[in-house]
Design a protein around this motif. Structure first.
Motif, PDB file in Angstrom:
ATOM      1  N   GLY A 207      37.517  21.167  59.127  1.00 21.25           N
ATOM      2  CA  GLY A 207      38.634  21.785  58.335  1.00 21.25           C
ATOM      3  C   GLY A 207      39.787  20.813  58.450  1.00 21.25           C
ATOM      4  O   GLY A 207      40.865  20.967  58.048  1.00 21.25           O
ATOM      5  N   VAL A 209      41.148  17.413  56.633  1.00 24.44           N
ATOM      6  CA  VAL A 209      41.563  16.916  55.232  1.00 24.44           C
ATOM      7  C   VAL A 209      41.775  15.333  55.327  1.00 24.44           C
ATOM      8  O   VAL A 209      42.550  15.351  56.335  1.00 24.44           O
TER       9      VAL A 209
ATOM     10  N   ALA B  47      43.310  24.514  55.539  1.00 26.89           N
ATOM     11  CA  ALA B  47      43.001  23.218  56.403  1.00 26.89           C
ATOM     12  C   ALA B  47      43.439  23.477  57.870  1.00 26.89           C
ATOM     13  O   ALA B  47      44.159  24.272  58.038  1.00 26.89           O
ATOM     14  N   LYS B  48      42.819  22.928  58.776  1.00 31.63           N
ATOM     15  CA  LYS B  48      43.041  22.956  60.199  1.00 31.63           C
ATOM     16  C   LYS B  48      43.928  21.871  60.807  1.00 31.63           C
ATOM     17  O   LYS B  48      44.390  21.643  61.605  1.00 31.63           O
ATOM     18  N   ALA B  49      43.399  20.534  59.890  1.00 26.65           N
ATOM     19  CA  ALA B  49      44.177  19.446  60.435  1.00 26.65           C
ATOM     20  C   ALA B  49      44.138  18.335  59.357  1.00 26.65           C
ATOM     21  O   ALA B  49      43.360  18.571  58.383  1.00 26.65           O
ATOM     22  N   ILE B  50      45.229  17.691  59.209  1.00 30.22           N
ATOM     23  CA  ILE B  50      45.289  16.594  58.036  1.00 30.22           C
ATOM     24  C   ILE B  50      45.559  15.477  58.685  1.00 30.22           C
ATOM     25  O   ILE B  50      46.331  15.137  59.583  1.00 30.22           O
ATOM     26  N   ARG B  51      44.830  14.094  58.187  1.00 29.76           N
ATOM     27  CA  ARG B  51      45.011  13.014  58.637  1.00 29.76           C
ATOM     28  C   ARG B  51      46.073  12.245  58.022  1.00 29.76           C
ATOM     29  O   ARG B  51      46.841  12.853  56.859  1.00 29.76           O
TER      30      ARG B  51
END
Lengths: 209, 77
Positions: A207, A209, B47-51
């Motif tokens: 999960g 992105v 989404a669980k996380a985003i860069r």
């Protein structure tokens, strides 16, 4: 053994790993270690007997082997053990450098493989560390064996000059070895890209992105 | 975002920003070099996380701040 913990689906999963990745690293290390040990022993033994082995490509039949059924001629790439007194100093230097280069390249490749094997053994192969290690492995192989090829060609050509067989013998590096080198480097690059894609896929599953 | 901390959750306003900028998700995907599937995950709050790199690229493409893209919603007690 080392204890590692990682979160899997929100749970902390502690796994113990052996120092050599459950044996896989040990087998690879053993293979490379045996090669390095054999190469060093071969080099030292040769020098103690005042001789050095060198690869040469025999373009013309220089030596014959007599069998009960007849005589055979030695042609193609072969390894000769030449006496050091018959070779010039620069020839011996080049030949020793070629052997040492091969040994150090093997050691560097083994060191580069350690993080890859450890991560695979831990069940998390697609790590940045493993991907970087594969990139380093490519460079070690390309650079190390490239240098080995260059130095070996120089050394074996000088040796054929010193032995007076310059017209009949050439450098002991075949085009097949060059193709093998390119294929190996290409294969590792392919593997590195697979690992990168795997990492991407893993992040997508997680999960991120 | 599906990660909830107690009664709070992170909400992504990508669809609103895309509408304001008149951009489609496909165009944004090309602009930020993130796959359409991942942007869809982000847009649909899965989404669980985003860069940071993704956040910066999306904000640059949409000319916005992270606070415009992501907000925290707390459940009314």
């Amino acid at each position: 053994m080392a204890e590692r913990s990682r979160k899997v689906n929100g749970r902390t999963d502690r796994t113990t790993t052996k120092a050599f990745g459950a044996g896989y690293g040990l087998w690879v290390g053993l293979a490379i270690g045996l090669f390095v040990a054999y190469s060093i022993a071969d080099l030292i033994s040769g020098l103690l007997h005042a001789e050095i082995s060198l690869p040469l490509a025999l373009d013309a039949p220089l030596a014959s082997l007599t069998f009960p059924a007849g005589t055979a001629w030695l042609v193609g790439i072969t390894e000769l053990a030449a006496p050091t007194e018959a070779l010039a100093t620069e020839t011996i230097v080049f030949l020793i450098i070629s052997k040492v280069t091969l040994i150090f390249t093997a050691i560097a490749c083994a060191v580069a493989l350690v993080p890859v094997i450890r991560d695979i053994a831990c069940g998390t192969p697609f790590t940045d560390r493993a991907i970087r290690a594969l990139g380093a492995l490519e460079w070690f192989i390309a650079g190390g064996f490239g240098l080995y090829v260059v130095v070996t060609i120089l050394g074996s050509n000088l040796a054929s000059r010193d032995l007076g067989i310059a017209d009949e013998a050439g450098a002991g590096i075949s085009s097949m070895q060059a193709f093998l080198l390119l294929g190996t480097v290409g294969g590792i690059e392919l593997l590195r890209r697979c690992f990168s894609s795997g990492r991407q896929a893993q992040d997508d599953i997680d999960g991120l992105v | 975002m599906v990660e909830a901390f107690g009664s709070a959750r992170v909400v992504c306003h990508l669809d609103l920003l895309l509408t304001r900028r008149g951009m489609t998700l496909t165009e944004l995907s090309r602009a930020v070099d993130v796959s359409l599937a991942n942007l869809s995950v982000l847009k649909n709050n899965r989404a669980k996380a985003i860069r940071y790199s993704t956040l910066m690229a999306v904000c640059a493409a949409l000319d916005c701040q992270p606070g415009d893209l992501l907000t925290i919603e707390r459940a009314v007690e």
